[in-house]
Write a protein that holds these residues in place. Structure first.
Motif, PDB file in Angstrom:
ATOM      1  N   ALA A 196      -9.087  33.949 -56.499  1.00 27.25           N
ATOM      2  CA  ALA A 196      -8.183  33.367 -57.491  1.00 27.25           C
ATOM      3  C   ALA A 196      -8.048  31.865 -57.298  1.00 27.25           C
ATOM      4  N   PRO A 229     -14.410  38.943 -64.292  1.00 28.12           N
ATOM      5  CA  PRO A 229     -13.236  38.116 -64.586  1.00 28.12           C
ATOM      6  C   PRO A 229     -12.081  38.991 -65.066  1.00 28.12           C
ATOM      7  N   PRO A 233      -6.209  35.353 -66.069  1.00 30.36           N
ATOM      8  CA  PRO A 233      -6.068  34.155 -65.229  1.00 30.36           C
ATOM      9  C   PRO A 233      -4.672  34.037 -64.617  1.00 30.36           C
ATOM     10  N   ALA A 274      -7.546  28.272 -62.948  1.00 31.88           N
ATOM     11  CA  ALA A 274      -6.685  29.455 -63.075  1.00 31.88           C
ATOM     12  C   ALA A 274      -7.516  30.732 -63.061  1.00 31.88           C
ATOM     13  N   ASP A 275      -8.843  30.606 -62.968  1.00 24.85           N
ATOM     14  CA  ASP A 275      -9.751  31.757 -63.024  1.00 24.85           C
ATOM     15  C   ASP A 275      -9.467  32.754 -61.909  1.00 24.85           C
ATOM     16  N   VAL A 276      -9.598  34.042 -62.237  1.00 25.90           N
ATOM     17  CA  VAL A 276      -9.465  35.122 -61.258  1.00 25.90           C
ATOM     18  C   VAL A 276     -10.624  36.088 -61.484  1.00 25.90           C
ATOM     19  N   ASP A 277     -11.299  36.457 -60.407  1.00 24.67           N
ATOM     20  CA  ASP A 277     -12.392  37.425 -60.457  1.00 24.67           C
ATOM     21  C   ASP A 277     -12.126  38.505 -59.423  1.00 24.67           C
ATOM     22  N   ALA A 297      -2.896  26.965 -63.051  1.00 21.29           N
ATOM     23  CA  ALA A 297      -4.046  26.636 -62.206  1.00 21.29           C
ATOM     24  C   ALA A 297      -3.560  26.232 -60.814  1.00 21.29           C
TER      25      ALA A 297
END
Length: 186
Positions: free
Chosen positions: A133, A158, A161, A144-147, A165
């Protein structure tokens, strides 16, 4: 011989692996005391539980600093993201992840995250999946990306988010299964 400075490097991470402490770090000096090693550059040093000495382990596929590392449910080690250690380290940011197998002493690629990032928060969820994250992308922008990585498929997916961020953050999986990301910058 490879030379490194003794002290607290910029990125120092240690995990207990089968009674041996495996250590990976950047080569950034923290003090003037020098330690030498005859191991080839790029190999991950680890501490032998029997002798207390550092021994070479497998070489990572990519040179990394400001990456994250987790111990998977099956005991393997995963390094995630980061940026290159060369002169242009800010121009090479990794979306890749690698897994270290203690039995073979080798690193192998696994899937790529949806975004290149370093200084990210990671954790192993109760079902064995890995969450990555936030972090910092190109041009030093917080993400802010979350995988989420699935160990059954080796694929990052993905998900929703972060609300805001965040980079330069730690992360921890709570006993209720939620992933806490305290602090950081945006």
């Amino acid at each position: 011989p490879m030379r490194a400075r003794r002290g607290l490097p910029l990125a120092l991470v240690g995990l207990l692996v089968g009674g041996v402490i495996a250590v990976a770090c950047s080569s950034a000096p923290a003090s003037s005391e020098t330690v030498t090693s005859d191991e080839p550059d790029g190999q991950m040093p680890s501490v032998s539980a029997d002798s207390g000495e550092f021994v070479a382990s497998g070489e990572m596929k990519a040179s990394r600093i400001q990456h994250s590392m987790v111990k998977l449910a099956d005991g393997r080690i995963m390094v995630i993201g980061g940026k290159d250690t060369g002169a242009n380290h800010n121009s090479v940011i990794h979306s890749s992840a690698e897994i270290y197998d203690e039995a073979s002493g080798e690193w192998d690629w696994t899937g790529d995250m949806s975004a290149e990032r370093h200084a990210l928060a990671t954790g192993v969820l109760s079902d064995g999946r890995v969450i990555a994250a936030g972090g910092r992308g190109f041009l030093a922008h917080a993400l802010a990306d979350v995988d989420i990585w699935d160990p059954a498929t080796g694929v990052w997916t993905p998900v929703a988010p972060l609300n805001q961020a965040r980079d330069e953050v730690p992360g921890v999986v709570l006993t209720n299964g939620r992933f806490l990301i305290p602090g950081g910058t945006n």
